[in-house]
Design a protein around this motif. Structure first.
Motif, PDB file in Angstrom:
ATOM      1  N   LEU A 152      44.117  -0.643  40.285  1.00 44.92           N
ATOM      2  CA  LEU A 152      44.808  -0.766  41.375  1.00 44.92           C
ATOM      3  C   LEU A 152      46.112  -1.040  41.390  1.00 44.92           C
ATOM      4  O   LEU A 152      46.838  -0.440  42.099  1.00 44.92           O
ATOM      5  N   GLU A 153      46.444  -1.506  40.304  1.00 46.12           N
ATOM      6  CA  GLU A 153      48.051  -1.542  39.904  1.00 46.12           C
ATOM      7  C   GLU A 153      48.653  -0.299  39.933  1.00 46.12           C
ATOM      8  O   GLU A 153      49.631  -0.080  40.441  1.00 46.12           O
ATOM      9  N   GLU A 154      48.064   0.675  39.116  1.00 48.20           N
ATOM     10  CA  GLU A 154      48.479   2.047  39.298  1.00 48.20           C
ATOM     11  C   GLU A 154      48.445   2.882  40.468  1.00 48.20           C
ATOM     12  O   GLU A 154      49.215   3.446  41.209  1.00 48.20           O
ATOM     13  N   VAL A 155      47.395   2.375  41.263  1.00 45.58           N
ATOM     14  CA  VAL A 155      47.208   2.905  42.525  1.00 45.58           C
ATOM     15  C   VAL A 155      48.229   2.569  43.498  1.00 45.58           C
ATOM     16  O   VAL A 155      48.797   3.457  44.351  1.00 45.58           O
ATOM     17  N   THR A 156      48.555   1.274  43.470  1.00 45.66           N
ATOM     18  CA  THR A 156      49.366   0.713  44.633  1.00 45.66           C
ATOM     19  C   THR A 156      50.929   1.045  44.170  1.00 45.66           C
ATOM     20  O   THR A 156      51.708   1.077  45.038  1.00 45.66           O
ATOM     21  N   ARG A 157      51.208   1.423  42.951  1.00 52.11           N
ATOM     22  CA  ARG A 157      52.591   1.822  42.485  1.00 52.11           C
ATOM     23  C   ARG A 157      52.921   3.103  43.382  1.00 52.11           C
ATOM     24  O   ARG A 157      53.921   3.214  43.442  1.00 52.11           O
ATOM     25  N   ARG A 158      52.134   3.862  43.372  1.00 53.33           N
ATOM     26  CA  ARG A 158      52.086   5.344  44.017  1.00 53.33           C
ATOM     27  C   ARG A 158      52.220   5.261  45.648  1.00 53.33           C
ATOM     28  O   ARG A 158      52.310   6.138  46.338  1.00 53.33           O
ATOM     29  N   LYS A 159      51.626   4.019  46.203  1.00 53.36           N
ATOM     30  CA  LYS A 159      51.268   4.221  47.621  1.00 53.36           C
ATOM     31  C   LYS A 159      52.437   3.795  48.451  1.00 53.36           C
ATOM     32  O   LYS A 159      53.251   2.678  47.988  1.00 53.36           O
ATOM     33  N   THR A 160      52.571   4.094  49.823  1.00 51.55           N
ATOM     34  CA  THR A 160      53.455   3.349  50.684  1.00 51.55           C
ATOM     35  C   THR A 160      52.644   2.278  51.523  1.00 51.55           C
ATOM     36  O   THR A 160      51.582   2.109  51.082  1.00 51.55           O
ATOM     37  N   ASP A 161      53.255   1.347  51.954  1.00 56.48           N
ATOM     38  CA  ASP A 161      52.621   0.177  52.704  1.00 56.48           C
ATOM     39  C   ASP A 161      51.627   0.616  53.699  1.00 56.48           C
ATOM     40  O   ASP A 161      50.891   0.008  54.054  1.00 56.48           O
ATOM     41  N   SER A 162      51.937   1.721  54.312  1.00 57.89           N
ATOM     42  CA  SER A 162      51.068   2.089  55.501  1.00 57.89           C
ATOM     43  C   SER A 162      49.958   2.603  55.030  1.00 57.89           C
ATOM     44  O   SER A 162      48.792   2.640  55.904  1.00 57.89           O
ATOM     45  N   GLU A 163      49.622   2.929  53.906  1.00 55.87           N
ATOM     46  CA  GLU A 163      48.397   3.597  53.419  1.00 55.87           C
ATOM     47  C   GLU A 163      47.353   2.684  53.044  1.00 55.87           C
ATOM     48  O   GLU A 163      47.690   2.013  51.876  1.00 55.87           O
ATOM     49  N   PRO A 164      46.179   2.471  53.551  1.00 54.75           N
ATOM     50  CA  PRO A 164      45.339   1.841  52.986  1.00 54.75           C
ATOM     51  C   PRO A 164      44.594   2.507  51.484  1.00 54.75           C
ATOM     52  O   PRO A 164      44.592   3.677  51.311  1.00 54.75           O
ATOM     53  N   TRP A 209      41.428  -9.974  42.741  1.00 61.66           N
ATOM     54  CA  TRP A 209      42.980  -9.086  42.705  1.00 61.66           C
ATOM     55  C   TRP A 209      43.683  -9.674  43.860  1.00 61.66           C
ATOM     56  O   TRP A 209      43.449  -9.629  44.978  1.00 61.66           O
ATOM     57  N   LYS A 210      44.891  -9.934  43.157  1.00 60.40           N
ATOM     58  CA  LYS A 210      46.025 -10.716  43.947  1.00 60.40           C
ATOM     59  C   LYS A 210      46.527  -9.735  45.057  1.00 60.40           C
ATOM     60  O   LYS A 210      46.914 -10.359  46.063  1.00 60.40           O
ATOM     61  N   GLY A 211      46.293  -8.565  44.837  1.00 60.26           N
ATOM     62  CA  GLY A 211      47.019  -7.475  45.713  1.00 60.26           C
ATOM     63  C   GLY A 211      46.294  -7.392  47.102  1.00 60.26           C
ATOM     64  O   GLY A 211      46.801  -6.818  47.795  1.00 60.26           O
ATOM     65  N   ILE A 257      39.869   5.466  44.367  1.00 56.56           N
ATOM     66  CA  ILE A 257      39.032   5.332  43.357  1.00 56.56           C
ATOM     67  C   ILE A 257      37.509   5.667  43.788  1.00 56.56           C
ATOM     68  O   ILE A 257      37.152   5.371  44.940  1.00 56.56           O
ATOM     69  N   ILE A 258      36.826   6.087  42.760  1.00 51.08           N
ATOM     70  CA  ILE A 258      35.174   6.524  43.221  1.00 51.08           C
ATOM     71  C   ILE A 258      34.627   5.904  42.141  1.00 51.08           C
ATOM     72  O   ILE A 258      34.803   6.066  41.027  1.00 51.08           O
ATOM     73  N   PHE A 259      33.654   5.388  42.297  1.00 51.88           N
ATOM     74  CA  PHE A 259      32.431   4.842  41.421  1.00 51.88           C
ATOM     75  C   PHE A 259      31.074   5.728  41.609  1.00 51.88           C
ATOM     76  O   PHE A 259      30.598   5.759  42.625  1.00 51.88           O
TER      77      PHE A 259
END
Lengths: 207, 282
Positions: free
Chosen positions: B96-108, B133-135, B217-219
């Motif tokens: 999730l750290e990697e995912v959030t690094r690439r995202k803008t605030d508006s995207e869930p 998860w703190k995020g 992410i897909i499980f």
């Protein structure tokens, strides 16, 4: 709570699936994702394999090629399997590998086409075709391999055939193995693998 | 006295091919007993009398209801909360750290659990995000969960679990997120139940999966082991399109995407190996 339940996907899912004509058109869409989607959707379309083969001849994006090949493997008609065999001639290793994997499943629908590939003018195609035989589960595979040992002019094709006979052959392949050694008398590697194969087929080795 | 309908080897092969074409699930000969038992149950429940009549109805029924009943009977739904927890740890510490690094605030952030079975996996993800998860304070997360089995989806939505299903949960979380029932079962609290969107999806159906896009992410754990090589490749293609560039997929511990498709990059995190759609993928 920041966990959000979104039903957006459900509403999107209510959309009618794209008609086949739309999918045929989308094979030429500039977006790779649209071409992949079309490739996957055309599995059930009449004439799908012809369109997929035509697209495969032009396609440069690897992810789309993989989707095209997977769909051709799923269709597995004569057009699809013939095109997959043609991919074995490609200079592109990734494409060849994808085609080999696809033929391991699709090839069983048309064993005669795989048998033809064993007689191809290109020794590299014959070698790759031998590699597909293991997964083919056809009752005549051993006979085809014996035929290669008796007639194929290329050392490496014969060596591949010996390797596979070692795995799935029976004692009836022994005369052809011995003949193969006579045809290539000065090849130490071949002598080594043939000796090993004969021992194994006669039950003399547990290797 | 009525006789048990007989399933011949020819019937088995015929059924196996049909079921594979519809679902991608392949039964080898060692599963003969498992398949026969369930086929006989369905033949008796539908009063078809014999395999032939049943198979005709199965193939030509317009509604597809009997196929769905059969799918429900043939699928395995054995799981529990916090199964293969190392991947959940990996999710909250690295992925999730990697995912959030690439995202803008508006995207869930969008996560898909497939197959969801009776809900243990998607609900575990929800709890893990909230607990570890703190995020989660900064980011919105959408959780989707899908399965081919409609009965199991209803069970998942109910959120009622046996002690066996929750045996791997820390006591504090068990007490926080469940209410113990008189019969010893555990009822999941509504806040968690309502955080997951469940849907019926056949991974082999292009129209079913068409809308499933934009996932980070897909499980997909312990599903592909039931597929043959071709179906695995088709599933890999589906997941590739469902993921955002840079999105990641977690498979079961005995499964490897590298043996299925060359489309994904292998990512080795301290807790787990996952497979990533290349950032530059289009």
């Amino acid at each position: 709570m920041p966990l959000i339940r979104n039903t957006l996907l459900e509403h999107q899912g209510d959309d009618q699936p794209a008609g086949f004509q739309a999918l045929f058109d989308a094979l030429h869409n500039p977006e790779a994702a649209a071409r992949r989607l079309a490739a996957r959707g055309l599995v059930d379309a009449p004439g799908g394999s012809t369109a997929l083969v035509e697209r495969l001849e032009e396609e440069s994006e690897s992810s789309v090629r993989e989707a095209l090949i997977t769909s051709l493997a799923a269709i597995a008609d004569v057009t699809a399997v013939t095109a997959l065999i043609d991919c074995l001639r490609s200079e592109d290793a990734a494409l060849r590998n994808d085609a080999i994997e696809a033929l391991k499943t699709a090839g069983s629908q048309h064993p005669a086409l795989i048998q033809d590939a064993l007689q191809d003018y290109d020794a590299d195609v014959r070698i790759l075709a031998v590699g597909i035989l293991e997964s083919l589960k056809h009752p005549d595979v051993e006979l085809w391999l014996i035929d290669l040992l008796e007639h194929d002019s290329h050392l490496n094709v014969c060596a591949c055939a010996v390797d596979l006979l070692c795995e799935l052959g029976t004692e009836r392949a022994v005369p052809a193995l011995e003949l193969c050694l006579e045809r290539f008398p000065n090849e130490d590697y071949l002598r080594f693998v043939v000796d090993l194969a004969i021992k194994r087929l006669r039950g003399e080795s547990s290797l | 006295m009525s006789q048990t309908p007989a399933i011949t080897q020819e019937d088995f092969v015929k059924f196996r091919e049909f079921f594979y074409r519809k679902t991608g699930i392949h039964f080898d000969d060692s599963k003969r007993y498992f398949v026969d038992k369930r086929l006989v149950e369905r033949i008796e429940m539908t009063a078809a009398g014999n395999f032939r009549n049943y198979f005709v109805n199965l193939r030509f029924q317009t509604s597809g209801d009997e196929l769905q009943s059969l799918v429900n009977a043939m699928t395995v739904n054995e799981t529990y909360f916090f199964r293969e927890e190392y991947q959940l740890k990996c999710l909250v510490t690295h992925m999730l750290e990697e995912v959030t690094r690439r995202k803008t605030d508006s995207e869930p952030i969008r996560i898909w659990s497939m197959p969801s079975s009776s809900g243990e996996e998607p609900y575990s993800i929800a709890m893990y995000l909230l607990e570890y998860w703190k995020g989660i304070e900064e980011w919105d997360v959408e959780l989707f969960a899908s399965d081919i089995d409609t009965n199991i989806l209803e069970r998942a939505k109910r959120g009622l679990y046996s002690p066996r299903s929750v045996h791997n949960l820390p006591l504090a979380l068990l007490e926080k997120y469940f209410t113990r029932q008189k019969n010893g079962d555990y009822q999941l609290i509504d806040d968690i139940r309502q955080s997951v969107e469940f849907s019926r999806v056949n991974l082999m159906s292009a129209s079913d999966v068409k809308a499933y896009k934009g996932f980070d992410i897909i499980f997909c754990r312990n599903l592909l082991i039931y597929f043959d090589d071709l179906s695995r490749r088709q599933a890999a293609d589906t997941f590739f399109d469902a993921l955002n560039p840079g999105g990641m997929i977690c498979l079961g511990h005995s499964e490897s995407m590298s043996r299925i498709s060359s489309l994904f990059n292998v990512r080795k995190f301290p807790e787990a190996i996952v497979y990533q759609k290349p950032l530059e993928a289009r």
